[in-house]
Design a protein around this motif. Structure first.
Motif, PDB file in Angstrom:
ATOM      1  N   ASP A 187     -72.698  98.440  36.180  1.00 41.02           N
ATOM      2  CA  ASP A 187     -71.304  98.029  36.108  1.00 41.02           C
ATOM      3  C   ASP A 187     -70.457  99.004  35.288  1.00 41.02           C
ATOM      4  N   GLY A 188     -71.079 100.087  34.876  1.00 36.79           N
ATOM      5  CA  GLY A 188     -70.326 101.083  34.123  1.00 36.79           C
ATOM      6  C   GLY A 188     -69.953 100.618  32.733  1.00 36.79           C
ATOM      7  N   LEU A 189     -70.736  99.720  32.169  1.00 32.82           N
ATOM      8  CA  LEU A 189     -70.442  99.225  30.825  1.00 32.82           C
ATOM      9  C   LEU A 189     -71.331  99.876  29.772  1.00 32.82           C
ATOM     10  N   CYS A 219     -62.057  91.104  23.741  1.00 29.51           N
ATOM     11  CA  CYS A 219     -62.266  89.788  24.337  1.00 29.51           C
ATOM     12  C   CYS A 219     -63.468  89.105  23.706  1.00 29.51           C
ATOM     13  N   SER A 256     -63.230  98.459  25.973  1.00 28.86           N
ATOM     14  CA  SER A 256     -61.993  97.722  26.236  1.00 28.86           C
ATOM     15  C   SER A 256     -62.259  96.230  26.380  1.00 28.86           C
ATOM     16  N   LEU A 257     -63.538  95.904  26.591  1.00 29.48           N
ATOM     17  CA  LEU A 257     -63.907  94.488  26.688  1.00 29.48           C
ATOM     18  C   LEU A 257     -64.195  93.878  25.324  1.00 29.48           C
ATOM     19  N   ARG A 272     -65.026 101.591  29.142  1.00 26.97           N
ATOM     20  CA  ARG A 272     -64.717 100.324  29.805  1.00 26.97           C
ATOM     21  C   ARG A 272     -65.256  99.155  28.986  1.00 26.97           C
TER      22      ARG A 272
END
Lengths: 122, 122
Positions: free
Chosen positions: A68-70, A97, A93-94, A90
């Motif tokens: 997932d490219g995380l 949250c 950036s999560l 990416r």
DNA sequence: CGGAATCCGACAGGATACTG
DNA sequence: CAGTATCCTGTCGGATTCCG
């Protein structure tokens, strides 16, 4: 929690369903959060920081996050082998949250637990 | 995802584990989000808004959320019976976290999907 | 209408053993 | 060290039936 699905079958464009199908499993968020603790982390360090994860699930989870490219995975051709994991931009950036979720939990978990107790009794 | 556990066995004070054990299942977040759409919602309306949830899982999920003080359940002694569900203030304080997750998903899901494609090929 | 109870299959995930 | 490969089990959750 069907992580296998690339998109939710009935609602391919529902963000909740898609995000849950990725990070809603038992370990993903925990791995992401653990990785956020340092810039780069080796497999066995990661495992030590999550003592009750099996190495199978750590591998599976990391592979899924990588797809997932995380998570970025770098293999060094050494003996013994060394593999370093880190968060991608990416994933970073999560993090806010995740942090806000954790903060919320920190503020509310005690109250939730006492509510549970009461609902068990009453 | 062991929703049954009141606290995580090994890490009773880890917020991530505790929060995940509550809302990390297949339906909780979806139910919370659906309920956020209107101030009060009846059982069958809720079910219509989540077409692929079974009535068993809707019941189970609502009961768990109620135990955690996230959902309020009001029963009206009528015939036919009417039961109305609504979010508690505690749940409303969680909504921003959910919204930010959804927003993140909205911005990143397309890229994630294309990453998946490439990782399948390469 | 809004559930509860039961049965049951699928699959996430644990334990163990082996490898480059 | 950092994985794979099997095997095996618990449980999540769907389908169905019955109830106040």
């Amino acid at each position: 929690m069907a992580k296998i699905e690339i998109k939710d079958a009935l609602f391919p464009d529902c963000p909740i369903r898609n995000i849950l199908s990725r990070i809603g499993d038992k370990w993903s968020l925990l791995v992401l959060y653990t990785l956020s603790g340092s810039s780069v982390m080796r497999f066995n360090v990661l495992q030590k920081n999550i003592p009750d994860i099996s190495q199978k699930m750590l591998t599976v989870t990391l592979r899924a996050l990588e797809e997932d490219g995380l998570v970025k995975r770098v293999i060094y051709a050494e003996v013994p082998p060394r593999v370093e994991y880190s968060l991608t931009d990416r994933a970073k950036s999560l993090l806010p949250c995740i942090d806000s979720l954790i903060a919320w939990a920190g503020e509310n978990m005690a109250a939730i637990l006492s509510d549970r107790m009461r609902s068990k009794v009453g």
